[in-house]
Structures are given as structure tokens and as C-alpha cells.
Design a protein around this motif. Structure first.
Motif, short mmCIF file in Angstrom:
data_model
loop_
_atom_site.label_atom_id
_atom_site.label_comp_id
_atom_site.label_asym_id
_atom_site.label_seq_id
_atom_site.Cartn_x
_atom_site.Cartn_y
_atom_site.Cartn_z
N VAL A 232 0.06 2.54 8.84
CA VAL A 232 1.04 2.12 7.90
C VAL A 232 2.78 2.24 8.85
CG1 VAL A 232 -0.36 3.16 6.91
CG2 VAL A 232 1.14 4.78 7.94
N SER A 233 3.08 2.61 9.64
CA SER A 233 4.50 2.61 10.25
C SER A 233 4.45 0.94 10.67
CB SER A 233 3.98 3.66 11.09
OG SER A 233 4.11 3.69 12.66
N THR A 234 4.04 0.09 10.86
CA THR A 234 4.42 -1.22 11.61
C THR A 234 4.19 -2.39 10.10
OG1 THR A 234 1.76 -1.16 12.15
CG2 THR A 234 3.24 -0.59 13.62
N LEU A 235 3.85 -1.48 8.86
CA LEU A 235 3.95 -2.63 8.20
C LEU A 235 5.27 -2.67 7.49
CD1 LEU A 235 1.00 -1.67 5.84
CD2 LEU A 235 1.18 -3.38 7.53
N ASP A 236 5.49 -4.39 7.52
CA ASP A 236 6.69 -4.84 6.86
C ASP A 236 7.71 -4.80 5.45
OD1 ASP A 236 9.48 -6.28 7.05
OD2 ASP A 236 9.15 -7.89 8.19
N THR A 237 8.21 -3.68 4.93
CA THR A 237 8.59 -3.49 3.57
C THR A 237 8.69 -4.24 2.90
OG1 THR A 237 10.31 -2.20 3.87
CG2 THR A 237 8.43 -1.29 4.18
N ASP A 238 9.75 -5.32 3.71
CA ASP A 238 10.37 -7.21 3.43
C ASP A 238 9.82 -7.70 3.14
OD1 ASP A 238 13.33 -5.44 4.25
OD2 ASP A 238 12.96 -6.37 6.32
N ILE A 239 8.92 -7.66 2.94
CA ILE A 239 7.47 -8.93 2.35
C ILE A 239 6.69 -8.33 1.46
CG2 ILE A 239 5.15 -10.03 4.04
CD1 ILE A 239 6.37 -10.11 6.49
N SER A 240 6.49 -6.64 1.73
CA SER A 240 5.84 -6.08 0.41
C SER A 240 6.48 -4.69 0.88
CB SER A 240 4.72 -6.70 0.72
OG SER A 240 3.83 -6.01 -0.41
N PRO A 241 6.37 -4.42 -0.53
CA PRO A 241 6.87 -2.54 -0.22
C PRO A 241 5.07 -1.98 -0.65
CG PRO A 241 7.62 -3.82 -2.87
CD PRO A 241 6.95 -5.06 -1.81
N THR A 242 3.84 -2.98 -0.78
CA THR A 242 3.36 -1.49 -1.27
C THR A 242 2.33 -2.79 -0.10
OG1 THR A 242 2.16 -3.18 -2.74
CG2 THR A 242 3.56 -1.95 -3.51
N CYS A 243 1.29 -1.30 -0.21
CA CYS A 243 -0.11 -2.05 0.98
C CYS A 243 -1.60 -1.96 0.25
CB CYS A 243 -0.08 -1.39 2.05
SG CYS A 243 -0.14 0.43 2.10
N THR A 244 -2.17 -2.57 0.63
CA THR A 244 -3.79 -2.69 0.55
C THR A 244 -4.39 -1.76 1.15
OG1 THR A 244 -2.96 -4.31 -1.32
CG2 THR A 244 -5.86 -3.24 -1.45
N ILE A 245 -5.24 -0.32 1.03
CA ILE A 245 -6.58 -0.73 1.83
C ILE A 245 -7.86 -0.36 1.02
CG2 ILE A 245 -7.21 2.56 1.93
CD1 ILE A 245 -4.00 3.67 2.36
N ARG A 246 -8.24 -1.28 1.56
CA ARG A 246 -9.39 -1.05 1.24
C ARG A 246 -10.78 -0.21 2.26
NH1 ARG A 246 -7.32 -6.38 0.27
NH2 ARG A 246 -7.39 -6.55 -1.59
N VAL A 247 -11.87 0.19 0.93
CA VAL A 247 -12.73 1.26 2.03
C VAL A 247 -13.91 0.21 1.65
CG1 VAL A 247 -13.48 3.65 2.64
CG2 VAL A 247 -10.98 3.05 2.45
N TRP A 248 -14.79 0.19 3.13
CA TRP A 248 -15.82 -0.10 3.31
C TRP A 248 -16.51 0.93 3.63
CZ3 TRP A 248 -12.33 -3.67 3.55
CH2 TRP A 248 -13.06 -4.85 3.13
N ASP A 249 -17.76 1.73 2.87
CA ASP A 249 -18.74 3.05 2.98
C ASP A 249 -18.85 2.76 3.91
OD1 ASP A 249 -20.87 1.83 1.90
OD2 ASP A 249 -20.50 2.18 0.26
N SER A 250 -20.30 3.81 4.68
CA SER A 250 -20.92 3.43 5.58
C SER A 250 -21.88 3.10 5.62
CB SER A 250 -20.86 5.53 6.27
OG SER A 250 -21.64 5.87 5.11
#
Length: 271
Positions: A232-250
Motif C-alpha cells: 500500500v505504501s508504494t502505490l502511486d497516488t498521482d496515477i490513481s488516488p484509490t486502490c483495489t483489493i481483491r481477495v481469493w479465499d482459501s
């Protein structure tokens, strides 16, 4: 100026800022001592108008794609520490918005930046790691027939702040627990909890919340704190202010993908 003076084969070019950003995202994932797959380097691929960097280990993979020019279609692996040194060198340059051009000389990658007077002002050489393993394409890590169990869209800065709060204190352990739960009448919230590394709950838990848009199931899952914090700390906020978290279960692969633009982090979940 001939930025490739001394290089046998010109390969391509990219902006200095984009090059350094991609290194900052991927190279820490390949530091020696963090990989148990023998992949302690960063793989760089030049193809058409894109440059893609990939690095990781058995539990974490990071990939970043930046716009650039590719004169030669190439794929090579380079020691992460040498790339970080090159990035630090280029970051000290007075020239802003410069262009770094790449070429190959023997067993080395040559990266050079020209100044405003078209003279070469910085040059770095990184040894190629021949015979090193190849990272998989991140898109092949998931079964296309198995959709994510949960998708969360979060403001990057809010998520970084929540991670900082939850990770603070003497009980910041090895894993972070994320739970999608109702935190607002308008939007659900993602709750971040840090537990001690031996997993004992109780009073020794720090919690922070940030608003998110949740799709699918509202899951609770555990992921390596260092890997998630780096993601999360290396994502570039200049490119996009939001991030998407996708979770695949076990039942599929037990993985989480943190994405923003063309930057992706793949992290295995603790089951």
C-alpha cells in the motif's frame, strides 16, 4: 548526446520518475534473505511501448508497468541492490522530468540520463543475472473461473494512514488482520487489526478503520504485515488516488491482489 556510448545494443527508454517509481515498488520484494525461491533479482521486460518490472518470493510478488519506448524486445534479470543504487543516483540529479535510456554492453545493463544541454550527466551499469529463474505472469496466478470472494476499493492515503496507526506500538506483529464490516450508514469500512506474531488476542490489539466500497462477501483475512505495508505504501497516488483489493479465499488460492493503475502486488494469505 549518445546516451548509449559504450553500449552494444540500445534497448529502450522511460522517464526517470517512472523508472524510479517502478524500482521502489518492486526491488524491495527481491532483497536477499527475503526470497526462498532463489529469485533475488528484479526481472525487467521491454516490449513495444511498455517496460515491466517484477520481483518477489514464494509468498509475495510485485509487478509494475510503466510507459516507455522499446527498441529491442528484451527480458533480463538484474540484482535488486544494484537497481536500488541506480535509482538513488538518478534521484540526486538536478534535472527534473528527465529520460533514462537503456542499452546492453556485454553482461551489463547500461542506464544513462542526459541533461538539458544534451550531455550525459549520469550513467549506471548493472550486471545481468544470467540463468536466474523467471517470474510468472501475475495474471496466471488466478483461475479465471474463480472470481474474487471480496473486492474493496479504498483511498490509498487513508489505507496507508490506517496501516500506520494499526501497526504502531510494541505489539505490531508479523501479521495484519483485515475485516470488512459495517462502519458507516453510508459505506462499509475496512477494519485493520494488528496482533502479536504468536497470534494471542485480547487487549494487545491496535485497530484502525478507513472507508471502502465493498463488493462480494464481507471477509476477515490475515496477511503478512510487512508485505501488505509495502504494497500500500508504494502505490502511486498521482496515477490513481484509490486502490483495489481483491481477495481469493482459501478454496481457490488464498491470495490478495492490491492494484492501482498498472501496479500490482500479489500476497498469499495466512490460512
Amino acid at each position: 548526446a549518445d546516451l548509449h556510448a559504450g553500449a552494444d545494443i540500445p534497448i529502450g527508454s522511460a522517464s526517470v520518475d517512472a523508472f524510479r517509481s517502478a524500482i521502489a515498488q518492486t526491488a524491495p520484494s527481491a532483497q536477499e534473505g527475503r526470497s526462498d525461491m532463489g529469485l533475488t533479482n528484479v526481472e525487467i521486460a521491454w516490449e513495444k511501448s511498455e517496460i515491466t518490472m517484477t520481483a518477489g518470493n514464494r509468498y509475495h510478488m510485485s509487478t509494475a508497468t510503466v510507459a516507455g519506448a522499446a527498441w529491442e524486445r528484451r527480458r533480463m534479470t538484474i540484482n535488486a541492490k544494484q537497481l536500488l543504487r541506480a535509482s538513488k543516483l538518478f534521484g540526486m540529479l538536478p534535472e527534473k522530468n528527465g529520460t533514462v535510456q537503456f542499452g546492453q554492453r556485454g553482461n551489463s545493463l547500461v542506464a544513462a540520463v542526459a541533461g538539458s544541454k544534451s550531455s550525459v550527466i549520469a550513467r549506471a551499469e548493472c550486471l545481468l543475472e544470467l540463468g536466474d529463474g523467471k517470474y510468472p505472469d501475475y495474471r496466471t496466478l488466478f483461475d479465471p473461473a474463480a472470481p474474487p470472494a471480496m473486492i474493496a476499493r479504498v483511498q490509498i492515503r487513508a489505507l496507508v494512514e490506517a496501516m500506520s496507526i494499526a501497526s504502531a506500538g510494541p505489539y505490531a506483529g508479523e501479521y495484519v488482520e483485515l475485516e470488512a464490516c459495517s462502519g458507516s450508514l453510508v459505506l462499509p469500512a475496512v477494519t485493520l487489526e494488528i496482533r502479536r506474531s504468536h497470534g494471542v488476542a485480547g487487549a494487545d490489539v491496535s485497530t484502525a478503520k478507513c472507508l471502502a466500497t465493498i463488493e462480494g462477501e464481507r471477509l476477515k483475512f490475515i496477511v503478512n504485515a510487512d508485505y501488505f505495508r509495502h504494497a500500500v505504501s508504494t502505490l502511486d497516488t498521482d496515477i490513481s488516488p484509490t486502490c483495489t483489493i481483491r481477495v481469493w479465499d482459501s478454496q481457490t488460492r488464498g491470495m490478495i491482489k492490491v492494484s492501482s493503475g498498472t501496479s500490482h502486488h500479489i500476497i498469499a494469505l495466512k490460512v
